[in-house]
Enzyme design. Sequence first.
Site, PDB file in Angstrom:
ATOM      1  N   ASP A 281       0.846  -1.192   0.000  1.00  0.00           N
ATOM      2  CA  ASP A 281       0.000   0.000   0.000  1.00  0.00           C
ATOM      3  C   ASP A 281       0.885   1.247   0.000  1.00  0.00           C
ATOM      4  OD1 ASP A 281      -3.017   0.775   0.466  1.00  0.00           O
ATOM      5  OD2 ASP A 281      -1.830   2.148   1.695  1.00  0.00           O
TER       6      ASP A 281
ATOM      7  N   ASN B  82      -2.485  13.035  -4.222  1.00  0.00           N
ATOM      8  CA  ASN B  82      -3.639  13.459  -5.015  1.00  0.00           C
ATOM      9  C   ASN B  82      -4.043  14.893  -4.694  1.00  0.00           C
ATOM     10  OD1 ASN B  82      -4.199  11.282  -6.717  1.00  0.00           O
ATOM     11  ND2 ASN B  82      -5.370  10.197  -5.145  1.00  0.00           N
TER      12      ASN B  82
ATOM     13  N   HIS C 267      -5.311  14.377  -9.392  1.00  0.00           N
ATOM     14  CA  HIS C 267      -5.551  12.949  -9.623  1.00  0.00           C
ATOM     15  C   HIS C 267      -4.828  12.427 -10.875  1.00  0.00           C
ATOM     16  CE1 HIS C 267      -8.501  12.219  -6.440  1.00  0.00           C
ATOM     17  NE2 HIS C 267      -8.923  13.462  -6.657  1.00  0.00           N
TER      18      HIS C 267
ATOM     19  N   ASP D 225      -2.596   9.183 -10.812  1.00  0.00           N
ATOM     20  CA  ASP D 225      -2.712   8.020 -11.705  1.00  0.00           C
ATOM     21  C   ASP D 225      -1.350   7.638 -12.281  1.00  0.00           C
ATOM     22  OD1 ASP D 225      -5.397   7.901 -11.241  1.00  0.00           O
ATOM     23  OD2 ASP D 225      -5.995   8.853 -13.125  1.00  0.00           O
TER      24      ASP D 225
ATOM     25  N   GLU E 253      -4.905   2.501  -3.954  1.00  0.00           N
ATOM     26  CA  GLU E 253      -3.451   2.445  -4.008  1.00  0.00           C
ATOM     27  C   GLU E 253      -2.902   1.132  -3.454  1.00  0.00           C
ATOM     28  OE1 GLU E 253      -4.557   4.801  -0.228  1.00  0.00           O
ATOM     29  OE2 GLU E 253      -5.338   4.431  -2.234  1.00  0.00           O
TER      30      GLU E 253
END
Length: 387
Positions: free
Chosen positions: A252, A260, A265, A269, A295
């Site tokens: 994680d 973000n 965002h 990505d 994530e």
Amino acid sequence: MLMTTLMCAAMSVVMFSVYRSFRSEVHGLGHWSAGLVLLVCASILFGTRGTFPDAVSLLGANASLLLGIGLSMLGTEKFYGQQPSLRLYLLACCLATAGLAWWLLVDVNFSIRVAIFSLTVFLFYARQVQLVWLHGERHFSSFFFGGLMLVQACVVLVRGVSALAYGSAHVNLLAAGTRASIYLAAANFMALLLTVGFMTVATRRLQSILERRSTHDPLTQVLNRRGFGDCYARAKASLRRHRRPLTLLSIDLDYFKTINDRHGHAVGDQVLAHVAAVISGALRESDCVARFGGEEFVVLMPDMAPHHALGAAERIRELLCEANGKGLPPCTVSIGVACQASEHEELEHLLARADAALYLAKENGRDRIEFDIGGLNVVRSAGAVAF
């Protein structure tokens, strides 16, 4: 000929529809669709013979046929990922059309026209046979399509050579006779079969694409939950047969929400795609990596002993700590590691144990690895190991 024309028009619509939906994944369909339209135009122009001058009807029909069959060659090249032979296509069509015009309107010679047309078309068909042979998948669809192309290439080659060797009497399809009728019927049928053959290989490609879509995450191109489940089922079957270890990593990103919020965002990505690429590059070919949403990533490592899995996890952690060279914000990961306790343990329980180790890594400061095996926790953080 009427039925062939109607079927070619229908197949052109079908191919164009597939092209609109999968243009970025299955190449060449647009060229084949346009080629079929030109074949329909050729049939219509040929039908005007006697109504319009030969320069319009016969020459136009032959030029349309050459352009249409040549477009199918370009489409097949694009389908197999090759650079289209556009110069060859234009040169062959221009020279052949000029020759046809000369021996139709100036120095009338039917045999030479047949030879020019047949040998040019043979060049287009032979190129496609070569493409299937060199780049085609070893599957029935490729054998079917390549076999049809080979037969058609041989037929037009024989007709071209016959026109030069024996004259127009042997190749004149407008003359009444059994040979001409059979050839016309076979030629019309093969025009449809070749289209069906290409659709067969295209459908095979589409099947692979749709299967990949159902098992892979579109952003990171790693497995999704469904694909990971299939991978785990195969690994567990091997575990039962060979009694080999099976290890799972739960990974994680740390503070991903901050990335973000600060960078947007779109950048987030890109970070996810970068992390997926780094994880995949640090694994063996037999290992499976999946994105479980957000994530979180999960790695399945068949035939991997616990201490080796710990080393692989550390390698992933260290690689992600390095500068990425892409201008992306730095990121770290927390990793939980769990080993399959027995062949009877289910995936949900194994995931729960790896997640528990992951949460412990988060609680203990992040950017670290927790290893859980049957209740024994081994912690590694920045190269230090604690029990």
